[in-house]
Scaffold this active site. Structure first.
Site, PDB file in Angstrom:
ATOM      1  N   TYR A 144       0.857  -1.184   0.000  1.00  0.00           N
ATOM      2  CA  TYR A 144       0.000   0.000   0.000  1.00  0.00           C
ATOM      3  C   TYR A 144       0.890   1.230   0.000  1.00  0.00           C
ATOM      4  O   TYR A 144       1.807   1.327   0.813  1.00  0.00           O
ATOM      5  CB  TYR A 144      -0.897  -0.013   1.243  1.00  0.00           C
ATOM      6  N   ASP A 239       9.308   2.684  -0.460  1.00  0.00           N
ATOM      7  CA  ASP A 239       8.295   3.315   0.377  1.00  0.00           C
ATOM      8  C   ASP A 239       8.594   2.906   1.819  1.00  0.00           C
ATOM      9  O   ASP A 239       8.234   1.816   2.251  1.00  0.00           O
ATOM     10  CB  ASP A 239       6.904   2.857  -0.071  1.00  0.00           C
ATOM     11  N   LYS A 267       4.849   9.623   8.770  1.00  0.00           N
ATOM     12  CA  LYS A 267       4.581  10.355  10.025  1.00  0.00           C
ATOM     13  C   LYS A 267       5.565  10.133  11.165  1.00  0.00           C
ATOM     14  O   LYS A 267       5.588  10.914  12.120  1.00  0.00           O
ATOM     15  CB  LYS A 267       3.153  10.066  10.475  1.00  0.00           C
TER      16      LYS A 267
HETATM   17  N1  HOZ Z   1      -3.867   2.902   6.147  1.00  0.00           N
HETATM   18  C1  HOZ Z   1      -3.472   3.014   7.506  1.00  0.00           C
HETATM   19  C2  HOZ Z   1      -2.676   1.863   7.990  1.00  0.00           C
HETATM   20  N2  HOZ Z   1      -1.709   1.320   7.157  1.00  0.00           N
HETATM   21  C3  HOZ Z   1      -4.646   3.216   8.439  1.00  0.00           C
HETATM   22  C4  HOZ Z   1      -4.937   4.646   8.606  1.00  0.00           C
HETATM   23  C5  HOZ Z   1      -5.944   4.970   9.724  1.00  0.00           C
HETATM   24  O1  HOZ Z   1      -7.030   4.393   9.793  1.00  0.00           O
HETATM   25  O2  HOZ Z   1      -5.627   5.834  10.501  1.00  0.00           O
END
Ligand code: HOZ
Length: 427
Positions: A144, A239, A267
């Site tokens: 992802y 990534d 983050k």
């Molecule tokens: N796509 C995020 C984890 N790989 C989740 C984001 C969220 O729900 O804060």
């Protein structure tokens, strides 16, 4: 467990917010039940609005590597906030963070700060296309890379969780440039590169996959990707939104000794505040506006609060022995979970790279998305709720990672294992 206020808030949230949440996985859809609304978090603990507390292994999906609300970071953010929250103009802070990143990950000679991992990847791909003058992208099934149009093909995380193979709203004209291969399958990559190399701008990969559960790279996978891409003038993008500063101070590229052309960070470099970054060789990064013609911009890029939190976080991560200690505690958790499952006769395939852990309810091995999907997700859902009832918060999805922080204690881990021994018996 009392959940009255969470339930009330979720009912209200659904009136004003689609699905009641601002990001899909947190809605608990794949595990059933309703999401808990969080009031505050400190150290290894989450506290919800009904007065329940949990040992947290989600950690805002990874970045809270120091635990929640670490005193030094919070104090620094407060000091920075008193000086204003956004200027839309350069600051010394940004230069310091960029330097810290470049020193930690030498492949990132120059760094551009953005506001999220999605934005970092989107910009890195644009740069790869601008530099190579080619349109094609090769990504891996179950990886992802944020929610930009052309990277949603066969994606992990929320799309895997909710079983969305293709996203409406993404024009076929965009995804026609995206090729996909199974993770860890270098033969398929070889074949695709042979067929399409003249049109391929980049190969993008999570060097440790963390959005289909945790799937580590096979022994030579990353090196082989490096050689193949280099041989054909294709850029290799790591990534490292999850793995950067998580699996080691030098990220996955430091751990495995493979230098990509471009790297994306998320983050964690903002101590959990909204930040992302991309970077690479100077020659490539000089293509970015205003140095070059590839345009990318943002008022909140390099935001002083986020950058301050990032600097303070990275300072702590650099202290000697930080990752070793985290690794030891993570190994204890993984070993203990494995023993508990075995004792309960539950087939469990575990994966771990440092403080990133995965557990699949299948005999395994798990090496790619197809084998990750062999996990019994119903069983995962039962396990998730059995742990939640016992005060342990794992991700509400089989296809996400578990993380530890420096704030987790051996006592937290033992408490988790006690809960897991009972939970495995009930699934
Ligand atoms: N796509 C995020 C984890 N790989 C989740 C984001 C969220 O729900 O804060």
């Amino acid at each position: 467990m009392k959940t009255t206020i969470s339930k009330q808030l979720f009912a209200k949230a659904q009136r004003y917010i689609p699905g009641g949440v601002n990001s899909p996985v947190r809605a608990f859809r794949s595990v059933g039940g309703q999401p808990l609304f969080i009031k505050r978090a400190k150290g290894s603990r989450l506290y919800d609005v009904d007065g329940n507390s949990f040992i947290d292994y989600v950690l805002s999906w990874g970045p809270m590597i120091l635990g929640h609300a670490p005193a030094t970071v919070i104090k620094a953010i407060a000091r920075a906030a008193a000086n204003g929250t956004s200027y839309g103009a350069p600051t010394e802070l940004e230069v310091r963070l960029a330097q810290m990143i470049a020193e930690a990950l030498p492949s990132m000679q120059q760094v551009r700060l953005v506001s999220s991992g999605t934005e970092a990847v989107m910009s890195a791909v644009r740069l790869a296309r601008g530099y190579t003058k080619r349109d094609g992208i090769l990504k891996f099934e179950g990886c992802y890379h944020g929610h930009s149009d052309y990277l949603l093909a066969k994606a992990g995380s929320g799309l895997a969780t909710l079983g969305i193979p293709d996203c409406p709203g993404v024009p076929a004209d965009f995804t026609k440039h995206t090729l996909t291969a199974p993770y860890n399958d270098i033969k398929t990559v070889q074949r695709l590169i042979q067929m399409h190399h003249r049109n391929l701008a980049c190969v993008i990969v999570e060097p440790v996959a963390g959005n289909m559960g945790v799937v580590p790279p096979g022994s030579d996978f990353l090196h082989a990707l490096r050689e193949l891409t280099q041989a054909h003038g294709i850029l290799l993008i790591f990534d490292e939104v999850i793995t950067g500063f998580r699996v080691g101070y030098g990220g996955a590229q430091g751990l495995y000794g493979v230098a990509p052309d471009l790297t994306c960070l998320g983050k964690i470099i903002g101590g959990g505040l909204p930040v992302g970054a991309y970077g690479g060789r100077k020659e490539l990064m000089q293509m970015i506006a205003p140095a070059g013609p590839v345009y990318q911009a943002g008022t909140l890029s390099g935001n002083p609060l986020a950058v301050t939190a990032g600097i303070e976080t990275l300072k702590r991560l650099k202290t000697p022995g930080f990752y070793k200690k985290l690794d030891k505690l993570s190994a204890r958790l993984a070993d203990g979970l494995g023993e508990a499952a075995k004792r309960a006769g539950v087939p469990l395939t575990q994966t771990r790279v440092g403080s990133m852990l995965g557990a699949f309810f299948t005999r395994g091995p798990v090496v790619d998305y197809a084998s990750a999907k062999q996990s019994d997700t119903q069983r995962y859902a039962k396990f998730f709720h059995a742990m939640l009832d016992r005060g342990v918060y794992f991700a509400p999805s089989q296809f996400e990672a578990a993380f530890l922080s420096a704030a987790h204690t051996p006592a937290d881990v033992e408490k988790t294992l006690l809960a897991a021994r009972a939970a495995f018996k009930s699934v």
